[in-house]
Design an enzyme around this catalytic site. Structure first.
Site, mmCIF file in Angstrom:
data_model
loop_
_atom_site.group_PDB
_atom_site.id
_atom_site.type_symbol
_atom_site.label_atom_id
_atom_site.label_comp_id
_atom_site.label_asym_id
_atom_site.label_seq_id
_atom_site.Cartn_x
_atom_site.Cartn_y
_atom_site.Cartn_z
ATOM 1 N N VAL A 81 0.748 -1.353 -0.237
ATOM 2 C CA VAL A 81 0.036 0.121 -0.138
ATOM 3 C C VAL A 81 0.833 1.268 -0.098
ATOM 4 O O VAL A 81 1.698 1.486 0.835
ATOM 5 C CB VAL A 81 -1.029 -0.031 1.251
ATOM 6 N N ASP A 189 -11.720 -10.898 10.118
ATOM 7 C CA ASP A 189 -10.474 -10.631 10.614
ATOM 8 C C ASP A 189 -10.338 -9.246 11.225
ATOM 9 O O ASP A 189 -9.703 -8.319 11.160
ATOM 10 C CB ASP A 189 -9.503 -10.564 9.415
#
Length: 344
Positions: A81, A189
Site C-alpha cells: 500500500v 478478520d
C-alpha cells in the site's frame, strides 16, 4: 516431532527460514497433524504499517497510470500500500498494488475490491476505483488516504481505554460490521491492527474498519458463483485471539455472529488490557479458543454491569446466544448509558 509445532517453527516454516532437515521434519508433522495445518492457514501475512522510510522504486513509481507513488505505508501477502498523489487533481490517496508475482491472488484481490465497493459506511475505509496495471493482469485499488494510526498502535501506548472510549469504538466497529452484513459479507478478520483511528479536527478520532481481504459472502448473492468459492470449506483464516470458536474449528457455515465475537473481543481488549483468549504464543492461543473466558469485570471491576452483560453474550461459545449481527450488537451497546455519546 510428535507434539504440535511451536510459534518459532511455524513462522520459520512460513517464512522459509528453516534448514532443509528441519523443513523436512516440519512437513512430515504437518502431513499428519490437522491442527497444525489449520494453524498454517492463518499465518499468511496481513497488511502491516510501514515505518514510512521505504520509498517506491523507480519501476513502482510509474506502475499505476495517473498516480505518483510516494512512500510505502503498508505491506502484506497480496501487495503493498502506497501513499500516492493523483497526477490530475493533486489529491493524495492510498493505492494498494497487488504483487506482480502473485497471479494466484488475482481473484482474492478482485474480491476485496468488490466487497469494499459495496460497503459504503462512515466507519469503513472507502474505495474509489480499481485500476488494471500494465498488461499482466495486476490490479491496484485506489482508496481514501487516512491520517492517524491503527488501534493496535494506540494500544502499544495505552493497554486499556476508558469505558466510554471503548464503548464508542465498539459501537463504530459493530456498525461497520453491520453495514457489511447487510450486503451478505462477513469480514472475518476484525482485530486492533485492522482498525484505523483517523485524525479528526472536530472531535474524537473517526473509527475505520480496514482490510476486507479475508471477507466472504454468507448468503446467495449475484456474484456468489465467482466470489463464494475462493475460500475452501474448512480453511481457517484470521487471527485466533479475536476469532470465534466456530471459525477456529474451520466450520464451513460461518455467519455474521463470527464478526460479532470479534468486535466483542476487541472491546474486551480495550477494557481489560488483554484479549479474551491468551496463551504463551500463537499455537497456544489457537488451542485455547472455546475455553471459558474470564469475565471482563474480573479484570476491570469498574466496568458497568450492562456492558459486561453485552460483551458476555457476544462472546458466548454457542453462537445462538450472540446478537444476530453487527447492527444488533451496536443496538445493544448503544443502549448502555456509558456508551450513549458515540461521536464518529
Amino acid at each position: 516431532m510428535s507434539e504440535c509445532l511451536d510459534d518459532e517453527l511455524l513462522l520459520g516454516f512460513v517464512e522459509r527460514r528453516l534448514d532443509l532437515e528441519t523443513t523436512a521434519r516440519v512437513e512430515d508433522h504437518i502431513d499428519a497433524c490437522a491442527a497444525c495445518r489449520r494453524l498454517l492457514a492463518m499465518l499468511a501475512p496481513t497488511e502491516a504499517p510501514s515505518s514510512g522510510s521505504e520509498h517506491a522504486s523507480e519501476g513502482e513509481d510509474s506502475v499505476v497510470e495517473g498516480y505518483a507513488m510516494e512512500e510505502v505505508i503498508g505491506e502484506g501477502a497480496m501487495g503493498r500500500v502506497f501513499a500516492a498523489r493523483d497526477r490530475q487533481t493533486g489529491e493524495r490517496v492510498a493505492v494498494k498494488v497487488m504483487r506482480a508475482d502473485a497471479r494466484e491472488l488475482v481473484e482474492r484481490f478482485a474480491r476485496e475490491a468488490a466487497f469494499m465497493a459495496q460497503v459504503s459506511h462512515p466507519n469503513v475505509v472507502g474505495i474509489r476505483r480499481v485500476v488494471e496495471v500494465g498488461t499482466g493482469g495486476t490490479l491496484a485499488l485506489v482508496m481514501d488516504l487516512l491520517e492517524g494510526r491503527t488501534l493496535e498502535d494506540q494500544l502499544q501506548e495505552a493497554p486499556a481505554l476508558s469505558v466510554a472510549e471503548a464503548g464508542r469504538i465498539g459501537i463504530c466497529l459493530a456498525r461497520a460490521a453491520g453495514a457489511a452484513h447487510a450486503h451478505g459479507i462477513i469480514h472475518r478478520d476484525i482485530k486492533p491492527a485492522n482498525v484505523f483511528l483517523e485524525t479528526a479536527s472536530d472531535g474524537p478520532a473517526r473509527v475505520r474498519l480496514l482490510d476486507f481481504g479475508l471477507a466472504k459472502l454468507f448468503r446467495v448473492h449475484p456474484t456468489a458463483s465467482t466470489l463464494g468459492r475462493l475460500t475452501a470449506s474448512g480453511a481457517v483464516l484470521g487471527t485466533p485471539a479475536y476469532m470465534a470458536p466456530e471459525q477456529v474449528r474451520g466450520d464451513s457455515d460461518i455467519d455474521p455472529r463470527a464478526d460479532v465475537w470479534a468486535v466483542a473481543a476487541v472491546i474486551y481488549r480495550l477494557l481489560a488490557g488483554r484479549a479474551p483468549v491468551v496463551g504463551r504464543g500463537f499455537a497456544d492461543i489457537f488451542r485455547r479458543v472455546g475455553e471459558p473466558i474470564a469475565p471482563v469485570e474480573s479484570l476491570r471491576p469498574e466496568t458497568p454491569p450492562a456492558i459486561c452483560r453485552v460483551i458476555g453474550r457476544a462472546l458466548a461459545v454457542d453462537r445462538e446466544a450472540r446478537p444476530a449481527d453487527g447492527n444488533a450488537l451496536a443496538s445493544e451497546l448503544s443502549g448502555v448509558p456509558a456508551t450513549t455519546s458515540i461521536g464518529k
